[in-house]
Design an enzyme around this catalytic site. Structure first.
Site, PDB file in Angstrom:
ATOM      1  N   SER A 241     -19.717  20.580  14.796  1.00  0.00           N
ATOM      2  CA  SER A 241     -19.671  19.507  13.794  1.00  0.00           C
ATOM      3  C   SER A 241     -18.808  18.324  14.210  1.00  0.00           C
ATOM      4  CB  SER A 241     -19.155  20.058  12.464  1.00  0.00           C
ATOM      5  OG  SER A 241     -17.791  20.438  12.553  1.00  0.00           O
ATOM      6  N   ARG A 242     -17.867  18.526  15.119  1.00  0.00           N
ATOM      7  CA  ARG A 242     -16.954  17.432  15.473  1.00  0.00           C
ATOM      8  C   ARG A 242     -17.661  16.217  16.062  1.00  0.00           C
ATOM      9  NH1 ARG A 242     -12.193  21.526  17.050  1.00  0.00           N
ATOM     10  NH2 ARG A 242     -11.039  21.359  15.084  1.00  0.00           N
ATOM     11  N   TYR A 362      -9.283  14.621   9.405  1.00  0.00           N
ATOM     12  CA  TYR A 362     -10.003  15.840   9.019  1.00  0.00           C
ATOM     13  C   TYR A 362     -10.800  16.462  10.166  1.00  0.00           C
ATOM     14  CZ  TYR A 362     -13.982  12.788   7.404  1.00  0.00           C
ATOM     15  OH  TYR A 362     -14.999  11.878   7.256  1.00  0.00           O
ATOM     16  N   GLU A 363     -11.182  17.717   9.928  1.00  0.00           N
ATOM     17  CA  GLU A 363     -11.774  18.589  10.957  1.00  0.00           C
ATOM     18  C   GLU A 363     -10.873  18.706  12.186  1.00  0.00           C
ATOM     19  OE1 GLU A 363     -15.908  18.851  11.789  1.00  0.00           O
ATOM     20  OE2 GLU A 363     -16.455  17.907   9.897  1.00  0.00           O
ATOM     21  N   GLY A 364      -9.588  18.762  11.922  1.00  0.00           N
ATOM     22  CA  GLY A 364      -8.594  18.888  12.985  1.00  0.00           C
ATOM     23  C   GLY A 364      -7.997  17.545  13.317  1.00  0.00           C
TER      24      GLY A 364
END
Length: 383
Positions: A241-242, A362-364
């Site tokens: 997803s990244r 977000y997402e890391g």
């Protein structure tokens, strides 16, 4: 630059661009102000088949292409990062089912997600578990043919509006990260409610809410893969997803550059367009170059995933980190080029800057992305 897109990819890009220009751009400021979930625009995106770009035909979609998802997300984000993330976050919630769901789970949940009839969300973040995902407190206890969930998730994109959630919970606290499991939870399940909706700096069209689980019973059939696989599900999902987050950042950066170039051509100072000033030209040149460098990273990573490359963690982290840093820099420079007008809500630059910031978080966070990249480099050198 020519990225040698196939005819199908060009079609996806052009269709997304048409929707962005005709449907997103005119209402971007409105949704940013009202903070309403953009259901009318989401329906247009769904009717165009965009939700099926990353879901196989066998489950009602068109393909399993992360590259097509990135092309669509980039073009939508070029008009509005907030509306675009409603779309991209549904892909985030869908990927765990695609990657780890059994045939029965895929047949049950994917068709409605592929059609856009329902949207998805992914729930891992908690008040004490952001970058340290191993610190989650939500628990799932097996009781007969059900699991009972108790706990709280927060900062969940599409929270409250999504109908299908993948939630990470601890099934064995004694095992640490290996004690986490992934579950599919449907909206309307007794014991599953929503907390406050966050009032955010940017991406305000996107809903961000708490997920609250109070003796929430879900059937054991909703366990993804098997107990103890929660963090593997999470990491593999984020690897996939990244590039989508990177594509969101890329689109925001391109939208900000578009606005800056348009303004520079039209703004007259000292009797001439400010686009003739070398200082402005150099800023625009740097912005455009950085965007193309980011685009190369994003597109290459997406193509690797589609080609079946197994270990894309480092490349995925690079794409997300660099594209989001570029988005923040380019959008800030766009505000600078537009001067006082760039700071005003009558112009789009300040919204691009506000929307860009979250892509670094977000997402890391990008600090976590740098850790992933460095650790992989060290691992590769040790071979």
């Amino acid at each position: 630059m020519d990225y040698l897109l196939s005819e199908e990819q060009k079609m996806v890009r052009d269709l997304a661009r048409k929707i962005a220009v005709e449907k997103l751009k005119p209402v971007a400021a409105q949704y940013d102000k009202s903070e309403e979930f953009p259901w009318e625009v989401i329906k247009v995106i769904a009717d165009a088949g965009m939700f099926g770009l990353f879901i196989p035909e066998a489950y009602g979609g068109m393909s399993t292409s992360v590259f097509n998802l990135c092309l669509a997300t980039e073009e939508l984000s070029r008009a509005c990062g907030g509306i675009a993330v409603c779309y991209a976050a549904s892909a985030l919630g869908t990927f765990p089912i695609l990657l780890f769901g059994n045939e029965e789970q895929k047949k049950k949940f994917l068709p409605d997600l592929a059609s856009g009839k329902k949207v998805a969300a992914f729930g891992i973040t908690e008040p004490e578990a952001g970058s340290d995902a191993s610190g989650i407190k939500t628990v799932a206890k097996k009781e007969g043919d059900h699991y009972v969930l108790n706990g709280l998730k927060h900062f969940i994109t599409n929270g409250g509006d999504a109908e299908t959630y993948v939630v990470i919970a601890m099934t064995d606290k004694n095992k640490g990260a290996r004690g986490a499991s992934a579950f599919i939870v449907e909206k309307g399940t007794p014991g599953f409610t929503f907390g406050k909706k966050e009032d955010k700096l940017g991406i305000r069209a996107s809903s961000t809410r708490e997920l609250i689980f109070t003796d929430c019973k879900i059937p054991k059939e909703n366990l993804l893969s098997k107990e103890g696989m929660g963090f593997i599900v999470t990491m593999k999902t984020f690897d996939m997803s990244r590039p989508g987050v990177a594509a969101q950042a890329l689109g925001i950066a391109q939208g900000a550059l578009d606005a800056a170039v348009k303004y520079a051509r039209e703004r007259v100072q000292f009797g001439k367009s400010i686009s003739s000033f070398q200082g402005i030209q150099w800023m625009l040149a740097d912005m455009a170059t950085e965007i193309e460098a980011a685009r190369g990273l994003v597109y290459n990573c997406a193509r690797e995933i589609d080609a079946g490359v197994k270990d894309v963690g480092k490349d995925s982290a690079m794409a997300k980190m660099y594209a989001s840093d570029v988005a923040m820099k380019v959008s800030t420079d766009a505000v600078q080029i537009m001067g006082g007008y760039g700071y005003m809500k009558d112009y789009p630059a300040e919204k691009f800057m506000r929307d860009a910031k979250i892509t670094q978080i977000y997402e890391g966070t990008n600090q976590v992305q740098r850790n992933i990249i460095a650790l992989q480099l060290i691992k590769e050198m040790a071979k």
